[in-house]
Design a protein around this motif. Structure first.
Motif, mmCIF file in Angstrom:
data_model
loop_
_atom_site.group_PDB
_atom_site.id
_atom_site.type_symbol
_atom_site.label_atom_id
_atom_site.label_comp_id
_atom_site.label_asym_id
_atom_site.label_seq_id
_atom_site.Cartn_x
_atom_site.Cartn_y
_atom_site.Cartn_z
ATOM 1 N N ASN A 174 13.195 89.248 56.004
ATOM 2 C CA ASN A 174 11.998 89.910 55.500
ATOM 3 C C ASN A 174 10.806 89.132 56.062
ATOM 4 O O ASN A 174 10.360 88.148 55.486
ATOM 5 C CB ASN A 174 11.995 89.894 53.970
ATOM 6 C CG ASN A 174 10.798 90.628 53.371
ATOM 7 O OD1 ASN A 174 9.756 90.748 54.001
ATOM 8 N ND2 ASN A 174 10.954 91.082 52.145
ATOM 9 N N VAL A 175 10.302 89.573 57.190
ATOM 10 C CA VAL A 175 9.246 88.843 57.896
ATOM 11 C C VAL A 175 7.969 88.771 57.066
ATOM 12 O O VAL A 175 7.256 87.759 57.088
ATOM 13 C CB VAL A 175 8.977 89.491 59.267
ATOM 14 C CG1 VAL A 175 7.812 88.816 59.971
ATOM 15 C CG2 VAL A 175 10.226 89.415 60.142
ATOM 16 N N THR A 176 7.669 89.830 56.329
ATOM 17 C CA THR A 176 6.463 89.838 55.495
ATOM 18 C C THR A 176 6.479 88.679 54.508
ATOM 19 O O THR A 176 5.514 87.913 54.412
ATOM 20 C CB THR A 176 6.355 91.166 54.725
ATOM 21 O OG1 THR A 176 6.396 92.255 55.640
ATOM 22 C CG2 THR A 176 5.064 91.219 53.936
ATOM 23 N N ALA A 177 7.569 88.545 53.758
ATOM 24 C CA ALA A 177 7.673 87.476 52.759
ATOM 25 C C ALA A 177 7.691 86.098 53.427
ATOM 26 O O ALA A 177 7.073 85.151 52.933
ATOM 27 C CB ALA A 177 8.932 87.669 51.921
ATOM 28 N N SER A 178 8.374 85.983 54.557
ATOM 29 C CA SER A 178 8.479 84.695 55.245
ATOM 30 C C SER A 178 7.131 84.242 55.791
ATOM 31 O O SER A 178 6.781 83.061 55.718
ATOM 32 C CB SER A 178 9.498 84.787 56.385
ATOM 33 O OG SER A 178 10.786 85.080 55.878
ATOM 34 N N LEU A 179 6.361 85.174 56.340
ATOM 35 C CA LEU A 179 5.024 84.831 56.821
ATOM 36 C C LEU A 179 4.130 84.404 55.657
ATOM 37 O O LEU A 179 3.359 83.439 55.763
ATOM 38 C CB LEU A 179 4.398 86.034 57.538
ATOM 39 C CG LEU A 179 4.946 86.380 58.926
ATOM 40 C CD1 LEU A 179 4.346 87.696 59.411
ATOM 41 C CD2 LEU A 179 4.652 85.279 59.921
ATOM 42 N N ASN A 180 4.252 85.113 54.546
ATOM 43 C CA ASN A 180 3.446 84.796 53.370
ATOM 44 C C ASN A 180 3.766 83.398 52.843
ATOM 45 O O ASN A 180 2.863 82.655 52.427
ATOM 46 C CB ASN A 180 3.678 85.843 52.285
ATOM 47 C CG ASN A 180 2.807 85.624 51.060
ATOM 48 O OD1 ASN A 180 1.587 85.720 51.125
ATOM 49 N ND2 ASN A 180 3.437 85.337 49.925
ATOM 50 N N GLU A 181 5.037 83.034 52.862
ATOM 51 C CA GLU A 181 5.444 81.709 52.393
ATOM 52 C C GLU A 181 4.819 80.592 53.234
ATOM 53 O O GLU A 181 4.536 79.500 52.744
ATOM 54 C CB GLU A 181 6.964 81.584 52.438
ATOM 55 C CG GLU A 181 7.682 82.413 51.380
ATOM 56 C CD GLU A 181 9.184 82.415 51.568
ATOM 57 O OE1 GLU A 181 9.668 81.708 52.480
ATOM 58 O OE2 GLU A 181 9.873 83.123 50.805
ATOM 59 N N LYS A 182 4.596 80.872 54.512
ATOM 60 C CA LYS A 182 4.011 79.884 55.402
ATOM 61 C C LYS A 182 2.480 79.936 55.414
ATOM 62 O O LYS A 182 1.827 79.131 56.086
ATOM 63 C CB LYS A 182 4.525 80.097 56.832
ATOM 64 C CG LYS A 182 5.998 79.754 57.019
ATOM 65 C CD LYS A 182 6.431 80.036 58.461
ATOM 66 C CE LYS A 182 7.863 79.583 58.700
ATOM 67 N NZ LYS A 182 7.991 78.104 58.711
ATOM 68 N N GLY A 183 1.931 80.910 54.697
ATOM 69 C CA GLY A 183 0.493 81.082 54.727
ATOM 70 C C GLY A 183 0.005 81.728 56.010
ATOM 71 O O GLY A 183 -1.158 81.576 56.392
ATOM 72 N N TRP A 184 0.903 82.445 56.686
ATOM 73 C CA TRP A 184 0.581 83.110 57.952
ATOM 74 C C TRP A 184 0.342 84.590 57.711
ATOM 75 O O TRP A 184 0.666 85.133 56.649
ATOM 76 C CB TRP A 184 1.713 82.934 58.958
ATOM 77 C CG TRP A 184 1.930 81.514 59.415
ATOM 78 C CD1 TRP A 184 1.158 80.437 59.116
ATOM 79 C CD2 TRP A 184 2.994 81.041 60.244
ATOM 80 N NE1 TRP A 184 1.657 79.315 59.715
ATOM 81 C CE2 TRP A 184 2.787 79.648 60.422
ATOM 82 C CE3 TRP A 184 4.075 81.640 60.867
ATOM 83 C CZ2 TRP A 184 3.633 78.862 61.178
ATOM 84 C CZ3 TRP A 184 4.933 80.862 61.622
ATOM 85 C CH2 TRP A 184 4.713 79.487 61.784
ATOM 86 N N GLY A 185 -0.194 85.260 58.735
ATOM 87 C CA GLY A 185 -0.446 86.693 58.665
ATOM 88 C C GLY A 185 0.289 87.446 59.752
ATOM 89 O O GLY A 185 1.078 86.865 60.510
ATOM 90 N N PRO A 186 0.017 88.765 59.885
ATOM 91 C CA PRO A 186 0.700 89.585 60.894
ATOM 92 C C PRO A 186 0.523 89.065 62.318
ATOM 93 O O PRO A 186 1.414 89.210 63.154
ATOM 94 C CB PRO A 186 0.035 90.959 60.730
ATOM 95 C CG PRO A 186 -0.496 90.957 59.342
ATOM 96 C CD PRO A 186 -0.901 89.553 59.047
ATOM 97 N N GLY A 187 -0.622 88.452 62.589
ATOM 98 C CA GLY A 187 -0.878 87.932 63.920
ATOM 99 C C GLY A 187 0.020 86.770 64.312
ATOM 100 O O GLY A 187 0.065 86.384 65.485
#
Length: 375
Positions: free
Chosen positions: A218-231
């Motif tokens: 789940n890339v959305t959740a994983s990016l959020n956990e790292k404090g990252w965004g779609p970019g």
């Protein structure tokens, strides 16, 4: 004292001239950091290029003779200046279209090996970034299927690795909310988004004896956990690819599966009475070894054209000026980004394409094994 200053000024001028010559002589890939339209016009315009060659021919007799044999005549000064300042080449209507239609110039330069039913309006279109807050709320709603973070199976001898940098890209016919607009076709549900297409392809490859590792993160959740965004999606997926490559020496094919944002008439084809979601191979040219990836895409495209004419829309080269430009393809010469249908394709069309793609990939893999064993 004046003579001393003259010498200093002389050497500075020589240095600046050499620096300018080195700058405009650098290849496109190396020149990506210094991307200027004027430099592109100098290096890409046939009219301006021929003018430079004609100037050189005035000093090199052999070159002048070659120009005469090819009937290349000096352009008039007005045509040369018009082409240089406007970007429009006289007597070339296409140059006017490229200038007036946004993105058309890069499109003409980037498309290769078009399929039988290719349309100039069918260039790949990326969906707008999703609303991460809505997607994260969707995660916490409790309506998700079984949790599918991480890879689909622990396979240390997998030959194919499938992953999704934009795992949220969904298909409108598969979404629960039928009122969603095309720009809202996003979901973290792996039964509704591009992960489903990856699962179908992985299953079909396994049936054909090709060991496959499918990352369903789940890339959305994983990016959020790292404090990252779609970019940051390609930065995130790059970590996954490197981890797999470091732990598995057998992986020969690395495929990032996306879906296009075009509508159904541009992403669907009927072959022998069956409806398929079209494929488009994307090759990033922002690294020096991209020719290997292009060759890989060319081989797959040609195989598809033989078996399923019209299924492949062709190969599209993307530089850093119109996208990520690399797409993790510098890690392996057999790494590709594949647009798998569009927002309107349904489950049946995706399944049919997965079967066709698996057939071609397994055939390519077997041929590669034969070549390696023969060597």
């Amino acid at each position: 004292m004046k003579i001393k200053y003259y010498f200093v000024a002389y050497f500075i001028c020589i240095f600046l001239i050499l620096l300018f010559v080195a700058f405009i002589s650098v290849s496109k890939n190396q020149n990506g950091i210094f991307h200027f339209a004027a430099i592109n016009e100098l290096t890409e315009s046939d009219l301006i290029s021929e003018s430079f060659v004609l100037m050189m021919g005035s000093e090199v007799p052999q070159l002048r003779d070659n120009l005469n044999e090819n009937d290349i005549k000096p352009p008039d000064f007005s045509s040369l200046m018009f082409a240089f300042t406007s970007g429009i080449t006289p007597k070339n209507f296409t140059s006017l279209i490229e200038l007036e239609l946004p993105g058309m110039k890069s499109f003409f330069n980037g498309v290769h090996l078009q399929g039988e039913e290719f349309d100039l309006t069918a260039m790949p279109v990326e969906s707008p970034p999703p609303d991460f807050e809505k997607l994260l709320k969707e995660d916490s709603s409790g309506n998700q299927p079984e949790k599918e973070d991480g890879t689909g199976q622990e396979t240390s001898d997998a030959e194919v690795f499938i992953y999704h940098s934009h795992a949220w890209e969904a298909f409108l016919p598969l979404l629960d909310d039928k009122e969603k607009k095309p720009s809202e076709a996003s979901s973290t549900n792996s039964k509704q988004n591009i992960v489903l297409a990856g699962s179908m392809l992985a299953d079909q490859l396994e049936k054909r004896g090709v060991s496959t590792l499918h990352d369903k993160t789940n890339v959305t959740a994983s990016l959020n956990e790292k404090g990252w965004g779609p970019g940051d999606s390609y930065k995130f997926s790059r970590q996954s690819v490197k981890e797999v490559m470091a732990s598995n020496d057998n992986v020969n094919y690395i495929i990032d599966i996306h879906r296009d944002a075009l509508r159904k008439d541009q992403t669907t084809v009927t072959i022998d009475g069956k409806s398929y979601a079209k494929l488009f191979f994307i090759v990033g040219v922002g690294h020096e070894d991209y020719e290997k990836n292009f060759q890989f895409a060319k081989e797959l495209h040609n195989l598809i054209e033989q078996k399923y004419p019209g299924l492949s829309k062709g190969i599209y080269e993307k530089s850093k000026s119109d996208g990520n430009g690399i797409y993790n393809q510098d890690i392996s010469g057999r790494s590709l980004l594949i647009e798998f249908g569009g927002i309107d394709n349904n489950r049946e069309e995706l399944r049919n394409t997965a079967e066709a793609m698996a057939e071609v990939l397994s055939e390519h893999q077997k041929d590669a094994v034969k070549v390696n064993s023969a060597n």
